[in-house]
Each structure stands twice: as structure tokens, then as C-alpha cells.
Design a protein around this motif. Structure first.
Motif, PDB file in Angstrom:
ATOM      1  N   GLN A   1       0.840  -1.204   0.000  1.00  0.00           N
ATOM      2  CA  GLN A   1       0.000   0.000   0.000  1.00  0.00           C
ATOM      3  C   GLN A   1       0.878   1.258   0.000  1.00  0.00           C
ATOM      4  OE1 GLN A   1      -2.328   0.481   3.523  1.00  0.00           O
ATOM      5  NE2 GLN A   1      -3.683   2.003   2.611  1.00  0.00           N
ATOM      6  N   ALA A   2       1.904   1.234   0.864  1.00  0.00           N
ATOM      7  CA  ALA A   2       2.811   2.379   0.947  1.00  0.00           C
ATOM      8  C   ALA A   2       3.523   2.585  -0.378  1.00  0.00           C
ATOM      9  CB  ALA A   2       3.832   2.152   2.063  1.00  0.00           C
ATOM     10  N   TYR A   3       3.956   1.473  -0.992  1.00  0.00           N
ATOM     11  CA  TYR A   3       4.702   1.592  -2.244  1.00  0.00           C
ATOM     12  C   TYR A   3       3.848   2.241  -3.329  1.00  0.00           C
ATOM     13  CZ  TYR A   3       7.502   0.475  -6.319  1.00  0.00           C
ATOM     14  OH  TYR A   3       8.243   0.582  -7.461  1.00  0.00           O
ATOM     15  N   SER A   4       2.547   1.835  -3.391  1.00  0.00           N
ATOM     16  CA  SER A   4       1.740   2.441  -4.448  1.00  0.00           C
ATOM     17  C   SER A   4       1.468   3.923  -4.170  1.00  0.00           C
ATOM     18  CB  SER A   4       0.433   1.660  -4.676  1.00  0.00           C
ATOM     19  OG  SER A   4      -0.067   1.186  -3.457  1.00  0.00           O
ATOM     20  N   LEU A   5       1.351   4.261  -2.882  1.00  0.00           N
ATOM     21  CA  LEU A   5       1.186   5.688  -2.550  1.00  0.00           C
ATOM     22  C   LEU A   5       2.414   6.483  -2.997  1.00  0.00           C
ATOM     23  CD1 LEU A   5      -0.408   5.809   1.019  1.00  0.00           C
ATOM     24  CD2 LEU A   5      -1.223   7.007  -1.030  1.00  0.00           C
ATOM     25  N   LEU A   6       3.588   5.960  -2.632  1.00  0.00           N
ATOM     26  CA  LEU A   6       4.830   6.665  -2.944  1.00  0.00           C
ATOM     27  C   LEU A   6       5.075   6.706  -4.451  1.00  0.00           C
ATOM     28  CD1 LEU A   6       7.188   5.297  -0.130  1.00  0.00           C
ATOM     29  CD2 LEU A   6       6.127   7.553  -0.258  1.00  0.00           C
ATOM     30  N   SER A   7       4.584   5.682  -5.157  1.00  0.00           N
ATOM     31  CA  SER A   7       4.834   5.618  -6.595  1.00  0.00           C
ATOM     32  C   SER A   7       4.217   6.786  -7.352  1.00  0.00           C
ATOM     33  CB  SER A   7       4.280   4.309  -7.177  1.00  0.00           C
ATOM     34  OG  SER A   7       4.997   3.231  -6.643  1.00  0.00           O
ATOM     35  N   GLN A   8       3.237   7.426  -6.711  1.00  0.00           N
ATOM     36  CA  GLN A   8       2.647   8.605  -7.361  1.00  0.00           C
ATOM     37  C   GLN A   8       3.681   9.719  -7.504  1.00  0.00           C
ATOM     38  OE1 GLN A   8      -0.655   9.381  -4.777  1.00  0.00           O
ATOM     39  NE2 GLN A   8      -1.672   7.471  -5.331  1.00  0.00           N
ATOM     40  N   GLN A   9       4.707   9.648  -6.666  1.00  0.00           N
ATOM     41  CA  GLN A   9       5.764  10.673  -6.717  1.00  0.00           C
ATOM     42  C   GLN A   9       7.007  10.117  -7.419  1.00  0.00           C
ATOM     43  OE1 GLN A   9       5.215  13.696  -5.011  1.00  0.00           O
ATOM     44  NE2 GLN A   9       3.167  12.942  -4.531  1.00  0.00           N
ATOM     45  N   ARG A  10       6.823   9.200  -8.312  1.00  0.00           N
ATOM     46  CA  ARG A  10       7.948   8.548  -8.972  1.00  0.00           C
ATOM     47  C   ARG A  10       8.918   9.574  -9.571  1.00  0.00           C
ATOM     48  NH1 ARG A  10       7.575   3.092 -10.563  1.00  0.00           N
ATOM     49  NH2 ARG A  10       5.348   3.169 -10.188  1.00  0.00           N
ATOM     50  N   GLY A  11      10.211   9.285  -9.419  1.00  0.00           N
ATOM     51  CA  GLY A  11      11.214  10.157 -10.038  1.00  0.00           C
ATOM     52  C   GLY A  11      11.487  11.425  -9.233  1.00  0.00           C
ATOM     53  N   LYS A  12      10.966  11.474  -8.010  1.00  0.00           N
ATOM     54  CA  LYS A  12      11.171  12.676  -7.212  1.00  0.00           C
ATOM     55  C   LYS A  12      11.843  12.307  -5.896  1.00  0.00           C
ATOM     56  CE  LYS A  12       8.352  16.073  -5.206  1.00  0.00           C
ATOM     57  NZ  LYS A  12       6.964  16.350  -4.851  1.00  0.00           N
ATOM     58  N   LYS A  13      12.811  13.112  -5.491  1.00  0.00           N
ATOM     59  CA  LYS A  13      13.456  12.894  -4.199  1.00  0.00           C
ATOM     60  C   LYS A  13      12.590  13.513  -3.114  1.00  0.00           C
ATOM     61  CE  LYS A  13      18.488  12.564  -4.029  1.00  0.00           C
ATOM     62  NZ  LYS A  13      19.707  13.299  -3.685  1.00  0.00           N
ATOM     63  N   MET A  14      12.327  12.733  -2.074  1.00  0.00           N
ATOM     64  CA  MET A  14      11.463  13.271  -1.020  1.00  0.00           C
ATOM     65  C   MET A  14      12.151  13.155   0.335  1.00  0.00           C
ATOM     66  SD  MET A  14       7.994  11.405  -2.267  1.00  0.00           S
ATOM     67  CE  MET A  14       8.881   9.925  -2.752  1.00  0.00           C
ATOM     68  N   ASP A  15      11.846  14.098   1.213  1.00  0.00           N
ATOM     69  CA  ASP A  15      12.334  14.016   2.589  1.00  0.00           C
ATOM     70  C   ASP A  15      11.570  12.887   3.279  1.00  0.00           C
ATOM     71  OD1 ASP A  15      13.544  16.084   4.959  1.00  0.00           O
ATOM     72  OD2 ASP A  15      11.982  14.664   5.558  1.00  0.00           O
ATOM     73  N   ALA A  16      12.296  11.910   3.795  1.00  0.00           N
ATOM     74  CA  ALA A  16      11.651  10.712   4.342  1.00  0.00           C
ATOM     75  C   ALA A  16      10.682  11.034   5.469  1.00  0.00           C
ATOM     76  CB  ALA A  16      12.720   9.735   4.826  1.00  0.00           C
ATOM     77  N   VAL A  17      11.112  11.939   6.376  1.00  0.00           N
ATOM     78  CA  VAL A  17      10.286  12.219   7.541  1.00  0.00           C
ATOM     79  C   VAL A  17       8.981  12.915   7.151  1.00  0.00           C
ATOM     80  CG1 VAL A  17      10.163  13.476   9.725  1.00  0.00           C
ATOM     81  CG2 VAL A  17      12.278  12.300   9.076  1.00  0.00           C
ATOM     82  N   SER A  18       9.101  13.971   6.344  1.00  0.00           N
ATOM     83  CA  SER A  18       7.873  14.709   6.017  1.00  0.00           C
ATOM     84  C   SER A  18       6.977  13.895   5.085  1.00  0.00           C
ATOM     85  CB  SER A  18       8.200  16.083   5.436  1.00  0.00           C
ATOM     86  OG  SER A  18       9.116  15.966   4.392  1.00  0.00           O
ATOM     87  N   CYS A  19       7.580  13.090   4.236  1.00  0.00           N
ATOM     88  CA  CYS A  19       6.801  12.249   3.339  1.00  0.00           C
ATOM     89  C   CYS A  19       6.020  11.206   4.135  1.00  0.00           C
ATOM     90  CB  CYS A  19       7.765  11.574   2.362  1.00  0.00           C
ATOM     91  SG  CYS A  19       6.971  10.492   1.206  1.00  0.00           S
ATOM     92  N   GLY A  20       6.672  10.620   5.142  1.00  0.00           N
ATOM     93  CA  GLY A  20       6.012   9.642   5.998  1.00  0.00           C
ATOM     94  C   GLY A  20       4.821  10.248   6.702  1.00  0.00           C
ATOM     95  N   LYS A  21       5.019  11.476   7.195  1.00  0.00           N
ATOM     96  CA  LYS A  21       3.931  12.167   7.893  1.00  0.00           C
ATOM     97  C   LYS A  21       2.760  12.410   6.950  1.00  0.00           C
ATOM     98  CE  LYS A  21       6.057  14.666  11.682  1.00  0.00           C
ATOM     99  NZ  LYS A  21       7.048  15.732  11.718  1.00  0.00           N
ATOM    100  N   GLU A  22       3.083  12.881   5.780  1.00  0.00           N
ATOM    101  CA  GLU A  22       2.050  13.267   4.813  1.00  0.00           C
ATOM    102  C   GLU A  22       1.168  12.075   4.436  1.00  0.00           C
ATOM    103  OE1 GLU A  22       1.870  14.858   0.263  1.00  0.00           O
ATOM    104  OE2 GLU A  22       3.670  15.377   1.407  1.00  0.00           O
TER     105      GLU A  22
END
Ligand SMILES: [Zn+2]
Ligand SMILES: [Zn+2]
Length: 753
Positions: free
Chosen positions: A146-167
């Protein structure tokens, strides 16, 4: 058998700790390859391991000495000092008689010495894999899928792990699981902790645009400076400009040229907290086109300082603004050093290393073959003298921008006010009326009081006479313990007089005015609704509070601002039409041969705060010594005349800038013992050949006891600091100093207390 290539190379190290001269170490070839001048290394010293800086490298190995010891490790890959800064460290340490340890300590931020790392944050990026593979990997972990498909929407983008997790409400454990399985890539990015990043004043942009059109004087000065810069050689130039003449714009023009040619700039101010407008202006001017302006001062956190340092070393930032310690900032390809308000005593460091920021700036410019630009409305006597003898060049701005007039200065004779009011008043009647008038006109006023001195000198409120030493021309210090006046330069003493030697009045006293009461007094004479705010040292320690007060004042929410010299420096308020100076001659009652210079500078700077807008300004100067030439020169804004007069006086007494003043302080818990050793030292000096050095003292310092220590000092007046120091060192070799007495040397001393 060892072959030649196994032989160690020799390395000279400046140690940080214990030893005070360069030491020679060996380095194994593999380590030697990684060393550069300025590298931070760990070395054995005695039984300890300390850090040190590589100051020279010699690959041509001399025969290894029996006891040669070896560099242990390199602390971090990049050198912490450039070659030029290593040379500067040696010079500062020699000239200012300070230990290498203290000097290097002042130059290299503690966080760098400790090998502290930049702050990083965890960044994540989704890795693209074919869907079946993903499903195979995650078939037993629905949450990860589930998490992977959520994150995949931001494919190709570097994200801050902490704020991304919160979001996305994904726990760090799940993200780590994905990283482990190779579905998410992790990296660490450096974070910049930038001081003042959020502070930006809105009005600045307008100011900047309004100032772009140069006056003809600004144009000439800019051309002269740019010509110096084009030569790519060392030069020092004084930019002498009356208050409000637009010196900062000239600095900016010079900076434009330097930055345009790929160079770096060091911009020194006496105190960063007092220069928010300068910082804002440089940011507004250069920040918008991607130049980073690094602010460097003592209030930076260790992390902020480290980040600032790294951005400079990497050349990401090319402009540094800071107080005196910024003179050591590792600016790359340094082409220009600006020393604003060069006359300010705040440039002198009063702890070891006791360097003068302005003079180090000039020497650093010399090492870099670049330019040092010294700006002031009231140049120091030292700089004026260097211009006179051709060492420095000079550009002049004699007019305020837009042709505004310098304010009208009235002297208020407080001797007469005292007679009239039957006591020494805080505020004269004239100043009170002027304050009320401004309030009615909806204009603003600034009331200025000099910082209290030790207030133990004596002066006559009837004629203004200050009791001075017959030999040294400085105010004498009253000592409560024996009711004597002491000269703290030469040690001469005499009983405190009961009547004034000049006018025979008994109104000779050692009382100053209670500065704490001034705010109350002002409030009591103003209409009830007037807002009076006092800026004092406490306010200054709360940086934001000071900024808030300045903002309120600018927005017209404050009618009268009361403060010490901190409000005299560089501030620009268009609605201020009245400046009152409560105690203009207080510096004259200080125990310092620079008293006139200080009094003159402060008066001119303070007067310069009035009439910066479209309305003319007026200044009321309260003084017991209206006849003093420095006060008269200040009233008429006659800078050149003042400099000439004061230089002549200094020349006659052979005080700085005609000779260097070296102060030698003895400090101990017991008064008798401290004085004894200071006196013994004087005898030792008298018995040796000291040609070219005039010795004064020992004398008790004006503040005889400080932090539980008694202090006696001697002064050496000399035209050659190096020779003087060598003679002192030579004499110290066989001087039996008591272990409890600590002595230190202050070259080109300013503080005399
Ligand atoms: Zn008198
Ligand atoms: Zn004296």
C-alpha cells in the motif's frame, strides 16, 4: 632494509594545545599523499594526542631523527585553512603575542576542529520495477504494498523521508522495509542551517532602488576603487564619507565588480546586531540573483557556523558579512575586504588573541594581493595617519545624498544650566522644549547617552575642568581606598582635590548622572501619551526585541528613543528630526588618551542620525566643556580640522598612531604580591638595554580589582612592536615570576582598564 620510498616525509605542524611553536613530525608516505597545507591532523605530544594544522610539507626527507614522531591521522579530507590563512595565523600569533592555540582557535570554528559533520536529512526516491516483480516482493506485506503504491505517485522525485512519511501516514519502519527490499532508494542530503534566513525587511527593496543613481561624488569614489581593483594588487583605501553620504552604495558598486569577475568579498561591521540594515541591503541587492550572503558572528550556533563555513570553503557562498571574527572566514578567491565604520573600537578583541579586526583585514588583503576598503564618517587617527603618510589612499564623500543638509548643532552649556536650576539637571530646559515641540509636530526624537565609564574621575560642574595627570594628559582615577587620584598610565598619584584648581569652586565631584533615571525623567517632562522607549544592554542581548523596537520606531509607534551608542551606529530613520546628546563630554572624563577622539566620533555619529528624511534635523548637545576643541569641531562638523589638531597633539606626546602602545598586565589574587612583581619587572627592565622603548608604570588599572583579581599594568611605547616583544621575551627568560601571578601582553592596546 628500508628503501628510500619508505622514508618518512617531514611535516611542520602548528599544534593546538600545550606547545607554542611549530613542531616537526614525520609522515608515512601513504598518509603524506593525503596531506595539504592547512590539513587538520592528530599528533602525539608527550603522552597526549592533540590536533594540529599542517603548516609546511617537505617531501625531500632529511635523515630521520632518532626521536622523530609521526602524524597519527588526518582528521578530515579537506584542509581547514587555506595556505593564506595559515600565513595569517602565524602573523597574528607573532604580532599580537598570542599563542598559536588561541589564534588557530579563533580562526577555525570549534565544530570544524571537532570534526563535526554537516547536518543531513534522509531522502527517499521510489525505484521503478515491473509490477509482477513488485507484487512478488511484497506479497506477504500488504502495508508495504500500500505504501509503495502511494509513494509511486511521486515517482522520479526525491522526497524528505520524515515529512513524506507524515504526509502519507507511513511509518519509518515500513519505509525502511521498502529500502531493504530495494524498492526505495535512500540518500543523505546536507541541510543548510542559515542564520537570519527568515528575517528580511520589506522596505529594503525600495531603498535599494532609490539609491541606485549615484551622486557625482559616489561616481568618482566608485571609479577610484574600481581602478584599484583592476590592478589586482594589494591596496588599502579610506572611504571617508559624512553620515548619510551613501557609503554603502559605493561598497555595493565595488562588490558588483568583484563578484562579476568571480571574486569573493568579506564585509566587516563592528557588530552584526547593529547592522541589520546593511545585511538586509546586501541580501536584497545580491541575494535576488542567487548570491548567498553568509552572516558570520558570535551568536551563531555550532551547526550554523559549520554550515556557513562549508558553504564558503566550497565556494557556494562568496559574500560574508560579519563582526571582527569574520576577518578569518574562509572566503575563496578573496578580492575585496570592506571594513565599515573602521574607527569602531569593537574591532579590537579584548581576549587572546587580542587582534584588531581592521588591521588584520589590511594584512589579509596584503597576503591576498587584494583590496581593503575602510569606510567611516569619522576615521580613526590610525587610519588618518596612514593616509597622511601615503600608505592608504583616500576617496571622499563630502555631501549627503540628495544634497540634504547636515543638521544644525546647538551646544547647551550645562554649567549655566546647573547655576540656573541650582543642581546638575539631566535635561536642560532647551532640550525639554525641543522634545515637546517634536511631539506636537508628530516628529520623532532620539536621546543619546554615552555609556557610563567607571565614573571615578573628577570634574568641576562649574567650569568643566577635569583633573588630569601632569605627564600623560589623561583623566586621573579616583581610588576610594586611599582618597588619592592615580594616573593609571604612569602611576603618578596625588590627594583628591577639594577645590577646583582652575576656578576654585568646591563643586568638584566624582558624581555622574544616574543614567537609569533618564527614561523616567524624559517621561515626566513629556505629555502623558508620548511613548518613550529605552534601548539598553539588556535589550541588545535579546536580538529580536531590538529588531522589534527598531521596527516600531520606524513605523512611528515610538516618539522618543533613549539609548547608548548602539543607537548611534548606522541607523537610518527618516522621521527623526531631533537628536539630544545628554552627556557629550563624558568620554573626556575617561582615563584614556583617545578621549577626544571618542567624544568627537560619537558626537558626529549621533548628530548624523538627525534629518535623514525630507525634514531638516536639529541636534542639542549638552556639555560641561563647550570650550573643548573636539566638541567645537564636532559642532561644526569639521573633520579634517579635528584630525589635524588631534594628530598634532598625539605627535607631541608621541602617542599612537606615532608609536605603538603595548600594554603588559600582571594579575593576581593578592594585591601586594601583584604590585610587587609588577614593580620588580620594571626594575628588571630598567637594568637592561631598552633603547627605542619608553616604559610607563606599573600602575593599578582604573578598575583595580576585577573578578577577584588585582591588576597592575605597564605600558611600552615603541615604534617597532617586534623588537619590543623580543626584548620583553628575553627579559622574561630569567625573571623569577611567581606562579600565582599571570601576565599577558596586549599589542596596540585600546582597553586601558
Ligand atoms: Zn572649576
Ligand atoms: Zn601619568
Amino acid at each position: 632494509m628500508s628503501s628510500l620510498s619508505d622514508m618518512p616525509a617531514m611535516v611542520e605542524i602548528l599544534p593546538l594545545g600545550g606547545f607554542d611553536h611549530p613542531l616537526t613530525y614525520g609522515a608515512k608516505p601513504s598518509l603524506y599523499e593525503t596531506l595539504q597545507i592547512g590539513s587538520l591532523v592528530r599528533i602525539p605530544l608527550g603522552v597526549r594526542r592533540i590536533i594540529g594544522i599542517v603548516s609546511s610539507l617537505s617531501p625531500n626527507h632529511s635523515p630521520p631523527l632518532d626521536k622523530l614522531r609521526f602524524v597519527s591521522t588526518l582528521v578530515q579530507p579537506e584542509p581547514v585553512l587555506s595556505e593564506e590563512l595559515v600565513d595569517l595565523a602565524k602573523w597574528v600569533s607573532n604580532y599580537y603575542a598570542s599563542s598559536l592555540e588561541n589564534t588557530l582557535g579563533a580562526m577555525i570554528p570549534a565544530s570544524v576542529r571537532d570534526g563535526m559533520n554537516a547536518k543531513t536529512r534522509k531522502m527517499i526516491e521510489v525505484v521503478s520495477l515491473p509490477q509482477p516483480e513488485v507484487e512478488q516482493l511484497l506479497k506477504r506485506s500488504p502495508k508495504q504494498l500500500q505504501a509503495y503504491s502511494l509513494l509511486s505517485q511521486q515517482r522520479g522525485k526525491k522526497m524528505d523521508a520524515v515529512s513524506c512519511g507524515k504526509e502519507h501516514q507511513i511509518s519509518m519502519a515500513i519505509i525502511d522495509g521498502l529500502i531493504k527490499k530495494g524498492l526505495v532508494r535512500k540518500s543523505m542530503d546536507e541541510v543548510n542551517r542559515e542564520a537570519y534566513a527568515d528575517q528580511w525587511s520589506e522596505e529594503v527593496a525600495d531603498i535599494v532602488d532609490a539609491l541606485r543613481v549615484l551622486t557625482s561624488e559616489q561616481k568618482i569614489a566608485t571609479d577610484e576603487i574600481c581602478e584599484d581593483l583592476s590592478k589586482g594588487k594589494f591596496s588599502a583605501r579610506l572611504l571617508q564619507g559624512v553620515t548619510g553620504s551613501g557609503k554603502t552604495e559605493v561598497y555595493c558598486q565595488a562588490m558588483e565588480k568583484v563578484l562579476g569577475e568571480g571574486g569573493g568579498v568579506l564585509f566587516l561591521v563592528p557588530e552584526v546586531a547593529l547592522a541589520p540594515q546593511t545585511v538586509d541591503r546586501l541580501r536584497a541587492r545580491f541575494g535576488t540573483r542567487g548570491e548567498q550572503v553568509v552572516v558570520w558572528h558570535s551568536h551563531l550556533s555550532a551547526g550554523e557556523r559549520l554550515d556557513a563555513w562549508r558553504r564558503l570553503v566550497k565556494g557556494e557562498a562568496r559574500i560574508v558579512v560579519g563582526a571582527r571574527s569574520a576577518v578569518f572566514a574562509p572566503v575563496q578567491n578573496l578580492r575585496l575586504i570592506v571594513v565599515d565604520e573602521e574607527h569602531e573600537q569593537a574591532y579590537k578583541q579584548e581576549d587572546s588573541p587580542r587582534y584588531h579586526g581592521r588591521d588584520v583585514a589590511v594584512y589579509r588583503a596584503y597576503l591576498n594581493n587584494c583590496m581593503c576598503l575602510l569606510g567611516s564618517a569619522t576615521p580613526s587617527l590610525e587610519t588618518a595617519h596612514n593616509v597622511d603618510c601615503g600608505k592608504y589612499k583616500k576617496s571622499t564623500l563630502s555631501q549627503r545624498i540628495d544634497g540634504r543638509e547636515l543638521p544644525l548643532v546647538h551646544l547647551v552649556d550645562m554649567r549655566r544650566e546647573t547655576l540656573k536650576q541650582k543642581k546638575a539637571p539631566v535635561l536642560s530646559q532647551q532640550l525639554v522644549e525641543a522634545l515637546r515641540q517634536r511631539y506636537e509636530n508628530r516628529e520623532q526624537s532620539i536621546l543619546f547617552l554615552n555609556r557610563r565609564g567607571f565614573n571615578t574621575t573628577m570634574f568641576c560642574t562649574e567650569c568643566g575642568e577635569v583633573v588630569q595627570c601632569k605627564d600623560c594628559s589623561i583623566a586621573m582615577t579616583y581610588h576610594r581606598t586611599d582618597h588619592y587620584l592615580h594616573c593609571h598610565l604612569c602611576g603618578y598619584r596625588k590627594p583628591a582635590p577639594r577645590v577646583c584648581a582652575n576656578c576654585k569652586s568646591i563643586e568638584i565631584n566624582r558624581r555622574g548622572q544616574g543614567t537609569q533615571r533618564i527614561e523616567d525623567v524624559v517621561e515626566s517632562v513629556m505629555p502623558r501619551r508620548a511613548k518613550v522607549v529605552r534601548v539598553d544592554a539588556d535589550v541588545m542581548t535579546k536580538k529580536n526585541l531590538f529588531r522589534e523596537i527598531l521596527r516600531d520606531f520606524r513605523q512611528g509607534k515610538i516618539d522618543v528613543l533613549v539609548g547608548t551608542q548602539m543607537i548611534a551606529k548606522g541607523l537610518d530613520f527618516p522621521k527623526v528630526t531631533l537628536v539630544g546628546v545628554i552627556d557629550a563630554d563624558l568620554p573626556l572624563r575617561m582615563e584614556d588618551f583617545r578621549a577626544s577622539e571618542r567624544a568627537f566620533q560619537i558626537l558626529v555619529q549621533v548628530a548624523g542620525r538627525a534629518g535623514r528624511g525630507d525634514r531638516a534635523g536639529e541636534v542639542f548637545v549638552q556639555t560641561y566643556a563647550p570650550h573643548e576643541s573636539c566638541i567645537q569641531f564636532a559642532r561644526r562638523a569639521e573633520l579634517d580640522e579635528f584630525l589635524e589638531d588631534e594628530l598634532a597633539m598625539r605627535k607631541e606626546l608621541k602617542y599612537p598612531p606615532y608609536r605603538h602602545l603595548v600594554r603588559h598586565v600582571f594579575r593576581g589574587r593578592g594585591e601586594e604580591k601583584t604590585r610587587f612583581y609588577a614593580e620588580q619587572w620594571r626594575k628588571k627592565l630598567d637594568s637592561s638595554n631598552l633603547s627605542g622603548i619608553e616604559v610607563k608604570g606599573p600602575a593599578a588599572t582604573p578598575l583595580a580589582k576585577m573578578k577577584g583579581y588585582y591588576r597592575y599594568h605597564l605600558f611600552y611605547l615603541t615604534s617597532n612592536v617586534q623588537k619590543c616583544l623580543l626584548k620583553i621575551y628575553a627579559n622574561k627568560m630569567d625573571f623569577p615570576m611567581d606562579k600565582e601571578i599571570i601576565d599577558f601582553i596586549d599589542v596596540d592596546a585600546y582597553q586601558v582598564s
